[in-house]
Scaffold this active site. Structure first.
Site, PDB file in Angstrom:
ATOM      1  N   LYS A  10       0.562  -1.344   0.053  1.00  0.00           N
ATOM      2  CA  LYS A  10       0.122  -0.026   0.040  1.00  0.00           C
ATOM      3  C   LYS A  10       0.387   1.516   0.174  1.00  0.00           C
ATOM      4  O   LYS A  10       2.020   1.177  -0.164  1.00  0.00           O
ATOM      5  CB  LYS A  10      -1.376   0.151   1.430  1.00  0.00           C
ATOM      6  CG  LYS A  10      -1.978  -0.953   1.163  1.00  0.00           C
ATOM      7  CD  LYS A  10      -2.624  -0.734   2.234  1.00  0.00           C
ATOM      8  CE  LYS A  10      -3.709  -2.168   2.051  1.00  0.00           C
ATOM      9  NZ  LYS A  10      -4.753  -2.025   2.961  1.00  0.00           N
ATOM     10  N   TYR A  50     -12.489  -1.988  -4.625  1.00  0.00           N
ATOM     11  CA  TYR A  50     -13.191  -2.321  -3.080  1.00  0.00           C
ATOM     12  C   TYR A  50     -14.364  -1.927  -2.369  1.00  0.00           C
ATOM     13  O   TYR A  50     -15.092  -2.241  -1.928  1.00  0.00           O
ATOM     14  CB  TYR A  50     -12.196  -0.840  -2.178  1.00  0.00           C
ATOM     15  CG  TYR A  50     -10.579  -1.443  -1.573  1.00  0.00           C
ATOM     16  CD1 TYR A  50     -11.157  -2.847  -0.451  1.00  0.00           C
ATOM     17  CD2 TYR A  50      -9.617  -1.051  -2.058  1.00  0.00           C
ATOM     18  CE1 TYR A  50      -9.311  -2.908  -0.210  1.00  0.00           C
ATOM     19  CE2 TYR A  50      -8.659  -0.921  -1.479  1.00  0.00           C
ATOM     20  CZ  TYR A  50      -8.576  -1.970  -0.547  1.00  0.00           C
ATOM     21  OH  TYR A  50      -7.168  -1.825   0.116  1.00  0.00           O
ATOM     22  N   ASN A 113      -1.753   0.579   6.489  1.00  0.00           N
ATOM     23  CA  ASN A 113      -2.062  -0.670   7.294  1.00  0.00           C
ATOM     24  C   ASN A 113      -0.679  -1.586   6.216  1.00  0.00           C
ATOM     25  O   ASN A 113      -0.876  -2.549   6.183  1.00  0.00           O
ATOM     26  CB  ASN A 113      -2.532  -1.611   7.593  1.00  0.00           C
ATOM     27  CG  ASN A 113      -3.845  -2.306   6.609  1.00  0.00           C
ATOM     28  OD1 ASN A 113      -3.817  -1.939   5.614  1.00  0.00           O
ATOM     29  ND2 ASN A 113      -4.756  -3.382   7.219  1.00  0.00           N
TER      30      ASN A 113
HETATM   31  P1  CMP Z   1      -7.498  -4.821   3.221  1.00  0.00           P
HETATM   32  O1  CMP Z   1      -7.583  -6.153   3.435  1.00  0.00           O
HETATM   33  O2  CMP Z   1      -6.834  -3.503   1.355  1.00  0.00           O
HETATM   34  O3  CMP Z   1      -9.172  -4.363   2.926  1.00  0.00           O
HETATM   35  C1  CMP Z   1     -10.412  -3.363   3.550  1.00  0.00           C
HETATM   36  C2  CMP Z   1      -9.615  -2.258   3.850  1.00  0.00           C
HETATM   37  O4  CMP Z   1      -9.948  -1.289   4.862  1.00  0.00           O
HETATM   38  C3  CMP Z   1      -8.888  -2.696   5.187  1.00  0.00           C
HETATM   39  O5  CMP Z   1      -7.426  -4.024   4.712  1.00  0.00           O
HETATM   40  C4  CMP Z   1      -8.187  -1.743   6.172  1.00  0.00           C
HETATM   41  O6  CMP Z   1      -6.673  -1.339   6.007  1.00  0.00           O
HETATM   42  C5  CMP Z   1      -9.179  -0.604   5.827  1.00  0.00           C
HETATM   43  N1  CMP Z   1      -9.479   0.326   7.086  1.00  0.00           N
HETATM   44  C6  CMP Z   1     -10.185   1.220   7.080  1.00  0.00           C
HETATM   45  N2  CMP Z   1     -10.377   2.088   8.050  1.00  0.00           N
HETATM   46  C7  CMP Z   1     -11.139   0.148   8.643  1.00  0.00           C
HETATM   47  C8  CMP Z   1     -11.358   0.384   9.410  1.00  0.00           C
HETATM   48  N3  CMP Z   1     -12.394   1.087  10.985  1.00  0.00           N
HETATM   49  N4  CMP Z   1     -12.137  -1.132   9.850  1.00  0.00           N
HETATM   50  C9  CMP Z   1     -11.605  -2.142   9.365  1.00  0.00           C
HETATM   51  N5  CMP Z   1     -10.820  -1.682   7.944  1.00  0.00           N
HETATM   52  C10 CMP Z   1     -10.611  -0.783   7.532  1.00  0.00           C
END
Ligand code: CMP
Length: 139
Positions: A10, A50, A113
């Site tokens: 990311k 997404y 993340n």
């Molecule tokens: P990812 O696996 O890329 O899929 C969805 C993403 O939403 C997740 O990783 C997180 O990085 C992001 N995200 C941001 N805010 C939240 C939240 N409050 N709860 C869960 N995912 C979140």
């Protein structure tokens, strides 16, 4: 069985020049990078990727973050690749991530993340096809 999964390094990681460090952790976990490209996602591309999260309160911020800089999209191959990748990534929230995982080591927040990984073999196939043509994957 040897399978494939999909990974994104990311923008928080590309910004901090951690592409190699993250990839090293994937390789140490027994995963092989069989396709990789650095791209700048468009808003439409990120929204489409997404789409399952469209109704979530964090959807807008998630899309903004994912287009805030380059990402590296990868296809990973290995024994039970989806689960192996999820294990080395660690929990979504770095506060909950186990010692030694990529998110524990590198993630800044639940949003920034460091990595995305497919959460099922079915989604892995869909996500791989979203970014790669078959001939771009060389096992
Ligand atoms: P990812 O696996 O890329 O899929 C969805 C993403 O939403 C997740 O990783 C997180 O990085 C992001 N995200 C941001 N805010 C939240 C939240 N409050 N709860 C869960 N995912 C979140």
């Amino acid at each position: 069985a040897v399978t494939r999964t999909f990974s994104i390094i990311k923008p928080d990681a590309t910004r901090r020049n951690l592409t190699g460090a993250v990839t090293a952790k994937l390789e140490e976990a027994g995963l092989r990078v069989v396709a990789s490209k650095r791209i700048q996602m468009s808003q439409e591309q990120a929204e489409g990727f997404y789409a399952v999260h469209k109704e979530r309160p964090f959807f807008g911020e998630l899309v903004s973050f994912m287009i805030s800089g380059p990402v590296v999209v990868q296809v990973l191959e290995g024994e039970n690749a989806m689960q192996a990748n999820r294990d080395i990534m660690g929990a979504t929230n770095p506060k909950d991530a186990a010692e030694g995982t990529i998110r524990k080591l590198f993630a800044e927040s639940i949003e920034a993340n460091t990595v995305h990984g497919s959460d099922s073999d079915e989604n892995a196939a869909v996500e791989i096809a979203y970014f790669f043509k078959p001939e771009e994957i060389v096992g």
